[in-house]
Design a protein around this motif. Sequence first.
Motif, PDB file in Angstrom:
ATOM      1  N   PRO A   8       0.762  -1.201  -0.022  1.00 60.97           N
ATOM      2  CA  PRO A   8       0.053   0.052   0.172  1.00 60.97           C
ATOM      3  C   PRO A   8       0.793   1.125   0.100  1.00 60.97           C
ATOM      4  N   LEU A   9       2.098   1.154   0.188  1.00 56.87           N
ATOM      5  CA  LEU A   9       2.904   2.454   0.345  1.00 56.87           C
ATOM      6  C   LEU A   9       4.086   2.373  -0.795  1.00 56.87           C
ATOM      7  N   ALA A  10       3.785   1.734  -1.792  1.00 56.22           N
ATOM      8  CA  ALA A  10       4.962   1.422  -2.940  1.00 56.22           C
ATOM      9  C   ALA A  10       4.919   2.641  -3.599  1.00 56.22           C
ATOM     10  N   TRP A  85       3.327  -4.575  14.022  1.00 58.53           N
ATOM     11  CA  TRP A  85       2.339  -5.458  13.548  1.00 58.53           C
ATOM     12  C   TRP A  85       1.974  -4.980  12.286  1.00 58.53           C
ATOM     13  N   ARG A  86       1.508  -3.582  11.969  1.00 55.90           N
ATOM     14  CA  ARG A  86       0.946  -3.017  10.696  1.00 55.90           C
ATOM     15  C   ARG A  86       2.093  -2.442  10.002  1.00 55.90           C
ATOM     16  N   ALA A  87       3.010  -1.522  10.453  1.00 58.76           N
ATOM     17  CA  ALA A  87       3.850  -0.621   9.473  1.00 58.76           C
ATOM     18  C   ALA A  87       4.816  -1.560   9.331  1.00 58.76           C
ATOM     19  N   LEU A 143      -8.054  -1.387   8.141  1.00 58.35           N
ATOM     20  CA  LEU A 143      -7.620   0.311   8.066  1.00 58.35           C
ATOM     21  C   LEU A 143      -6.326   0.635   7.509  1.00 58.35           C
ATOM     22  N   TRP A 144      -5.316  -0.508   7.862  1.00 57.72           N
ATOM     23  CA  TRP A 144      -3.929   0.037   7.480  1.00 57.72           C
ATOM     24  C   TRP A 144      -3.995  -0.365   5.901  1.00 57.72           C
ATOM     25  N   LEU A 150      -0.040   4.967  10.444  1.00 61.91           N
ATOM     26  CA  LEU A 150       0.288   4.442  11.851  1.00 61.91           C
ATOM     27  C   LEU A 150      -0.581   5.300  12.802  1.00 61.91           C
ATOM     28  N   TRP A 151      -0.710   6.459  12.578  1.00 63.92           N
ATOM     29  CA  TRP A 151      -1.351   7.239  13.664  1.00 63.92           C
ATOM     30  C   TRP A 151      -2.934   6.933  13.896  1.00 63.92           C
TER      31      TRP A 151
END
Length: 171
Positions: A8-10, A85-87, A143-144, A150-151
């Motif tokens: 999702p951050l690529a 766990w998420r980021a 949601l991630w 992260l917030w």
Amino acid sequence: MRNSGNSPLAGQKAGLPGHAPPGLLRDLLRGLARACAWGRLRQALRDRRTWAAFVLGGAGLFFSPGPMPPLWRLACAALAEEATWRALLQREAEARWPGGFGGAVLTRGNILVSLLFAAAHAVTQPVLMAALTFFPSLVLGALWTRHGSLWLCAGLHFWYNLVFFAEVVSS
């Protein structure tokens, strides 16, 4: 190990100054920097699914385990767990095993990380309570996947813990 197009951050710039560490560490630090972008949180707060996830936290009132820990401890635990766990883990799992179910809301990475999250809670909680952490973890993971904030995940995790430990006063 590079981020693939499925992450999702690529494809986004990290904005880290100076020289970045080589390889995996550099990628992890860039991913954390992107996850901490305030714009992601602002975007997520415009999504009605985000607010529905906060309302779902009310279910924790039925499972209060005892006295509430200090708020700073709940906040630090939520931030540390979501950064891990998420980021870090879910971002990598989704990049390695793309695809999912329910319109990709439940990704393979989300399901895997949620199973591991629940198993990790078995170290400090009774097995049933640890197993029940699987479901809020799926919400946090969805949601991630959608927002990559992260917030948002740490704030929602804090809210879930706050409601979980809240003692309902009955008269």
